[in-house]
Design a protein around this motif. Structure first.
Motif, PDB file in Angstrom:
ATOM      1  N   ILE A  25       0.840  -1.198   0.000  1.00  0.00           N
ATOM      2  CA  ILE A  25       0.000   0.000   0.000  1.00  0.00           C
ATOM      3  C   ILE A  25       0.877   1.252   0.000  1.00  0.00           C
ATOM      4  O   ILE A  25       0.535   2.275  -0.574  1.00  0.00           O
ATOM      5  N   ILE A  26       2.059   1.158   0.653  1.00  0.00           N
ATOM      6  CA  ILE A  26       3.068   2.224   0.552  1.00  0.00           C
ATOM      7  C   ILE A  26       4.395   1.584   0.149  1.00  0.00           C
ATOM      8  O   ILE A  26       4.854   0.626   0.769  1.00  0.00           O
ATOM      9  N   ASP A  27       4.969   2.114  -0.914  1.00  0.00           N
ATOM     10  CA  ASP A  27       6.263   1.639  -1.406  1.00  0.00           C
ATOM     11  C   ASP A  27       7.170   2.857  -1.592  1.00  0.00           C
ATOM     12  O   ASP A  27       7.038   3.612  -2.555  1.00  0.00           O
ATOM     13  N   SER A  34      16.716  16.963   2.642  1.00  0.00           N
ATOM     14  CA  SER A  34      17.732  17.857   3.219  1.00  0.00           C
ATOM     15  C   SER A  34      17.061  19.127   3.713  1.00  0.00           C
ATOM     16  O   SER A  34      15.981  19.499   3.253  1.00  0.00           O
ATOM     17  N   PHE A  35      17.697  19.795   4.657  1.00  0.00           N
ATOM     18  CA  PHE A  35      17.182  21.034   5.228  1.00  0.00           C
ATOM     19  C   PHE A  35      18.205  22.149   5.037  1.00  0.00           C
ATOM     20  O   PHE A  35      19.401  21.937   5.280  1.00  0.00           O
ATOM     21  N   LYS A  36      17.722  23.309   4.624  1.00  0.00           N
ATOM     22  CA  LYS A  36      18.601  24.464   4.492  1.00  0.00           C
ATOM     23  C   LYS A  36      18.950  25.004   5.875  1.00  0.00           C
ATOM     24  O   LYS A  36      18.076  25.207   6.714  1.00  0.00           O
ATOM     25  N   VAL A  37      20.222  25.193   6.120  1.00  0.00           N
ATOM     26  CA  VAL A  37      20.700  25.791   7.368  1.00  0.00           C
ATOM     27  C   VAL A  37      21.737  26.851   7.015  1.00  0.00           C
ATOM     28  O   VAL A  37      22.109  27.004   5.844  1.00  0.00           O
ATOM     29  N   GLU A  38      22.156  27.580   8.034  1.00  0.00           N
ATOM     30  CA  GLU A  38      23.154  28.625   7.799  1.00  0.00           C
ATOM     31  C   GLU A  38      24.416  28.008   7.196  1.00  0.00           C
ATOM     32  O   GLU A  38      24.993  27.085   7.758  1.00  0.00           O
ATOM     33  N   GLY A  39      24.805  28.507   6.061  1.00  0.00           N
ATOM     34  CA  GLY A  39      26.039  28.058   5.430  1.00  0.00           C
ATOM     35  C   GLY A  39      25.925  26.771   4.641  1.00  0.00           C
ATOM     36  O   GLY A  39      26.940  26.155   4.321  1.00  0.00           O
ATOM     37  N   GLY A  40      24.713  26.323   4.337  1.00  0.00           N
ATOM     38  CA  GLY A  40      24.582  25.112   3.520  1.00  0.00           C
ATOM     39  C   GLY A  40      23.311  24.347   3.803  1.00  0.00           C
ATOM     40  O   GLY A  40      22.254  24.937   4.015  1.00  0.00           O
ATOM     41  N   SER A  41      23.414  23.017   3.811  1.00  0.00           N
ATOM     42  CA  SER A  41      22.248  22.174   4.063  1.00  0.00           C
ATOM     43  C   SER A  41      22.664  20.936   4.842  1.00  0.00           C
ATOM     44  O   SER A  41      23.837  20.548   4.852  1.00  0.00           O
ATOM     45  N   VAL A  42      21.680  20.328   5.499  1.00  0.00           N
ATOM     46  CA  VAL A  42      21.898  19.119   6.292  1.00  0.00           C
ATOM     47  C   VAL A  42      21.045  18.009   5.705  1.00  0.00           C
ATOM     48  O   VAL A  42      19.846  18.183   5.486  1.00  0.00           O
ATOM     49  N   GLU A  43      21.660  16.852   5.447  1.00  0.00           N
ATOM     50  CA  GLU A  43      20.918  15.698   4.945  1.00  0.00           C
ATOM     51  C   GLU A  43      20.303  14.952   6.127  1.00  0.00           C
ATOM     52  O   GLU A  43      21.001  14.264   6.864  1.00  0.00           O
ATOM     53  N   ALA A  44      18.999  15.100   6.293  1.00  0.00           N
ATOM     54  CA  ALA A  44      18.316  14.452   7.412  1.00  0.00           C
ATOM     55  C   ALA A  44      17.957  13.007   7.096  1.00  0.00           C
ATOM     56  O   ALA A  44      17.960  12.141   7.975  1.00  0.00           O
ATOM     57  N   VAL A  45      17.617  12.749   5.825  1.00  0.00           N
ATOM     58  CA  VAL A  45      17.279  11.397   5.372  1.00  0.00           C
ATOM     59  C   VAL A  45      18.056  11.127   4.095  1.00  0.00           C
ATOM     60  O   VAL A  45      18.062  11.948   3.178  1.00  0.00           O
ATOM     61  N   LYS A  46      18.740   9.972   4.054  1.00  0.00           N
ATOM     62  CA  LYS A  46      19.588   9.648   2.901  1.00  0.00           C
ATOM     63  C   LYS A  46      19.199   8.286   2.323  1.00  0.00           C
ATOM     64  O   LYS A  46      19.425   7.267   2.963  1.00  0.00           O
ATOM     65  N   ASP A  47      18.590   8.292   1.166  1.00  0.00           N
ATOM     66  CA  ASP A  47      18.353   7.058   0.410  1.00  0.00           C
ATOM     67  C   ASP A  47      17.630   5.978   1.226  1.00  0.00           C
ATOM     68  O   ASP A  47      18.105   4.850   1.355  1.00  0.00           O
ATOM     69  N   VAL A  48      16.464   6.337   1.777  1.00  0.00           N
ATOM     70  CA  VAL A  48      15.675   5.392   2.577  1.00  0.00           C
ATOM     71  C   VAL A  48      14.597   4.750   1.714  1.00  0.00           C
ATOM     72  O   VAL A  48      13.857   5.435   1.004  1.00  0.00           O
ATOM     73  N   SER A  49      14.507   3.415   1.779  1.00  0.00           N
ATOM     74  CA  SER A  49      13.461   2.665   1.075  1.00  0.00           C
ATOM     75  C   SER A  49      12.762   1.748   2.067  1.00  0.00           C
ATOM     76  O   SER A  49      13.394   1.167   2.950  1.00  0.00           O
ATOM     77  N   PHE A  50      11.437   1.636   1.932  1.00  0.00           N
ATOM     78  CA  PHE A  50      10.681   0.692   2.766  1.00  0.00           C
ATOM     79  C   PHE A  50       9.365   0.357   2.083  1.00  0.00           C
ATOM     80  O   PHE A  50       8.885   1.104   1.221  1.00  0.00           O
ATOM     81  N   GLN A  51       8.804  -0.783   2.461  1.00  0.00           N
ATOM     82  CA  GLN A  51       7.522  -1.218   1.922  1.00  0.00           C
ATOM     83  C   GLN A  51       6.572  -1.578   3.073  1.00  0.00           C
ATOM     84  O   GLN A  51       7.004  -2.138   4.085  1.00  0.00           O
ATOM     85  N   LEU A  52       5.296  -1.237   2.872  1.00  0.00           N
ATOM     86  CA  LEU A  52       4.250  -1.494   3.875  1.00  0.00           C
ATOM     87  C   LEU A  52       3.055  -2.134   3.178  1.00  0.00           C
ATOM     88  O   LEU A  52       2.555  -1.602   2.184  1.00  0.00           O
ATOM     89  N   HIS A  53       2.595  -3.258   3.703  1.00  0.00           N
ATOM     90  CA  HIS A  53       1.444  -3.957   3.135  1.00  0.00           C
ATOM     91  C   HIS A  53       0.204  -3.752   4.001  1.00  0.00           C
ATOM     92  O   HIS A  53       0.303  -3.464   5.193  1.00  0.00           O
TER      93      HIS A  53
END
Length: 556
Positions: A25-27, A34-53
């Motif tokens: 139902i969710i794939d 990523s989030f913009k912060v002072e002087g650049g950005s922060v990667e909060a989530v990197k290449d996450v995959s999941f499946q839910l039935h």
């Protein structure tokens, strides 16, 4: 080699995907935020995959700041303007990529087909509307229903989530309910429209151990009845083990490992997962110095509230006695735990003892000085000597102030520090003591996870160097590994500064590790009190025995 091991432990698809019938139902594939912060950005989530039935529960676990909640908010479309979802990310709901939906399509989906229970109920409920009107709104936004029928449905929902006296609660406001009761209201609102997917972000954080199982069993029963799928975001591994079918372990924005729940608990492959499973509050409180003088004393303290039932023109008033003529003594250097189920009066009693809650009767003494009848102006000099860490950190932190301003404010009000540089040095020291970096002064509360916000609240309390701290569920929002750090921090501060703690909690594992004595409350009364070892190993009442069993034997 390390990368190959990582791919083997956390491949793009579930290990049991081929054994599942039908499309998830969710794939979600390659989600990156990523989030913009002072002087650049922060990667909060990197290449996450999941499946839910359909009809199953997956758990996403990890420490505070690992990216669990950001992943869930990406599914819901509830990220801030500073967030950017990578172009290659895909989140399919029933075969359609929701990341490509219009604002209107996402709004129709939210709260209707996909619903979410948030971590902090007080910040999610509107303080100026009654509980009933807020549940009615959640129903009528998505369903054509008269207000009367919607109110009837709201009453059914409150009954389902086991709120005591649900009819009276419909006319009450969020601040009149305990933390656990507010969380149950949020669960009722989330289930109002029988969603296909329920995202539960720390759904039992504010609940005591006995009600926690009831709520999770309720969600599971509704899940089986409606074929609802659940994404459970939590740091409580006992809950994960009991209620999830499949587990994803996250750290620093990445999925480190995932597997069928039983397999992952029996044979964790990643070192991070093994460390997480091994984390649990341990140790005991340092011995109390002999002949330690009494710092805080309550004598016959009473607090009551008037509850209103019935209609506007014929209201029926009834008295609820939240604190029924209670007495206690807290000594210097001592940690006294107050435990009990949600609504037992723990927080009300604690707040009454430091004059944050109006009392109907009794005497309160702080360091031998009566404070129960002190005026607000006379209490002001006392405030630097007594501090509070609240249960819900987000509602106690001003969202318009930076972290530096929030902590410095207490120093300014209490005239601590000769100049701004000295105050900022104290702020940085407090942050480091609370396990946070010193370079976050310019960031705002909403940019942190729930656990990080709780540590900011602890840093604010520490900064003014008080003698006494009221700790209201201070570790409820923290994952297990950070709980241990906070317990050690509180012990260390107690030894170095001679602090006294009144520790309100439903987590008896943390109470055992931190407290010298325990007071057990039920329905506004003290049913049992004594040394930690005595109460937890040999409870004298059936009520205390039930609490202890739920806390320590629930995993069996």
């Amino acid at each position: 080699m390390a990368q190959l091991d990582s791919i083997a432990m956390a491949p793009e698809e579930r290990h049991d995907l081929r054994a599942k019938n039908g499309r998830p139902i969710i794939d979600a594939r390659h989600v990156a935020v990523s989030f913009k912060v002072e002087g650049g950005s922060v990667e909060a989530v990197k290449d996450v995959s999941f499946q839910l039935h359909r009809g199953e529960t997956i758990a996403i676990v990890g420490e505070s700041g690992s990216g669990k909640s950001v992943t869930a908010r990406t599914v819901m479309g509830l990220l801030t303007k500073r967030a950017a979802v990578a172009g290659h990310s895909r989140i399919e709901y029933d075969g359609k990529d929701v990341l490509k939906f219009s604002v209107r399509q996402r709004r129709a989906l939210r709260g209707n087909r996909i619903s979410m229970i948030f971590q902090e109920p007080m910040s999610s409920l509107n303080p100026i509307y009654t509980i009933g009107s807020q549940i009615v709104e959640a129903i009528r936004v998505h369903q054509r229903m008269s207000r009367r029928d919607a109110m009837r449905r709201a009453l059914e929902l409150l009954t389902q989530v086991q709120i005591p006296d649900p009819e009276a609660r419909l006319n009450q406001y969020p601040h009149q309910l305990s933390g656990g009761q507010r969380q149950r209201v949020m669960i009722a609102m989330a289930l109002a429209n029988d969603p296909d997917v329920l995202i539960a972000d720390e759904p039992t954080t504010a609940l005591d151990v006995t009600v926690q199982a009831q709520i999770l069993n309720l969600i599971r029963d509704l899940q089986q009845k409606l074929g609802m799928a659940v994404i459970l975001i939590t740091h409580d591994l006992t809950v994960v083990r009991q209620f999830s079918d499949y587990v994803y372990v996250m750290s620093q924005g990445e999925v480190k490992e995932h597997n069928i729940t039983a397999t992952l608990f029996a044979n964790p492959l990643h070192s991070y997962t093994r460390g997480l499973l091994a984390s649990e509050p341990s140790g005991t409180a340092n011995p109390l110095p002999t002949h330690s003088p009494v710092l805080l004393e309550g004598q016959g303290v009473r607090v009551s509230f008037m509850l209103k039932k019935g209609g506007f023109f014929k209201p029926q008033l009834s008295e609820l006695v939240a604190v029924d003529s209670l007495s206690l003594e807290l000594r210097r250097h001592e940690t006294l735990g107050i435990v009990g189920e949600s609504g037992s009066g723990k927080t009300t009693f604690g707040q009454a003892l430091i004059r944050l809650q109006k009392t109907d009767g009794g005497r309160i003494l702080f360091d031998g000085e009566p404070i129960h009848d002190m005026s607000r102006d006379h209490m002001r000099p006392m405030r630097s000597r007594m501090q509070v860490v609240f249960q819900d950190p987000f509602s106690s932190l001003n969202p318009r102030m930076s972290v530096g301003q929030i902590i410095e404010e207490g120093l300014i009000v209490n005239r601590i520090g000769a100049n701004r540089n000295e105050r900022l040095e104290r702020v940085r020291d407090a942050l480091v003591s609370a396990g946070l970096p010193a370079n976050i002064l310019s960031r705002f509360p909403h940019e942190f996870s729930g656990g990080q916000r709780q540590r900011i609240a602890i840093a604010r309390a520490i900064a003014v160097e008080p003698e006494f701290i009221l700790l209201d569920e201070p570790t409820s929002a923290l994952d297990l590994s950070v709980q241990a750090q906070i317990i050690e921090l509180l012990r260390k501060l107690q030894d170095e500064r001679g602090l006294s703690y009144l520790f309100i909690s439903h987590d008896l594992k943390v109470v055992r590790a931190l407290c010298h004595r325990i007071v057990v409350m039920q329905h506004g009364r003290i049913v049992e009190e004594g040394p930690v070892d005595q109460i937890l190993s040999n409870p004298r009442t059936a009520y205390t025995e039930r609490l202890v069993k739920a806390a320590f034997q629930v995993a069996a």
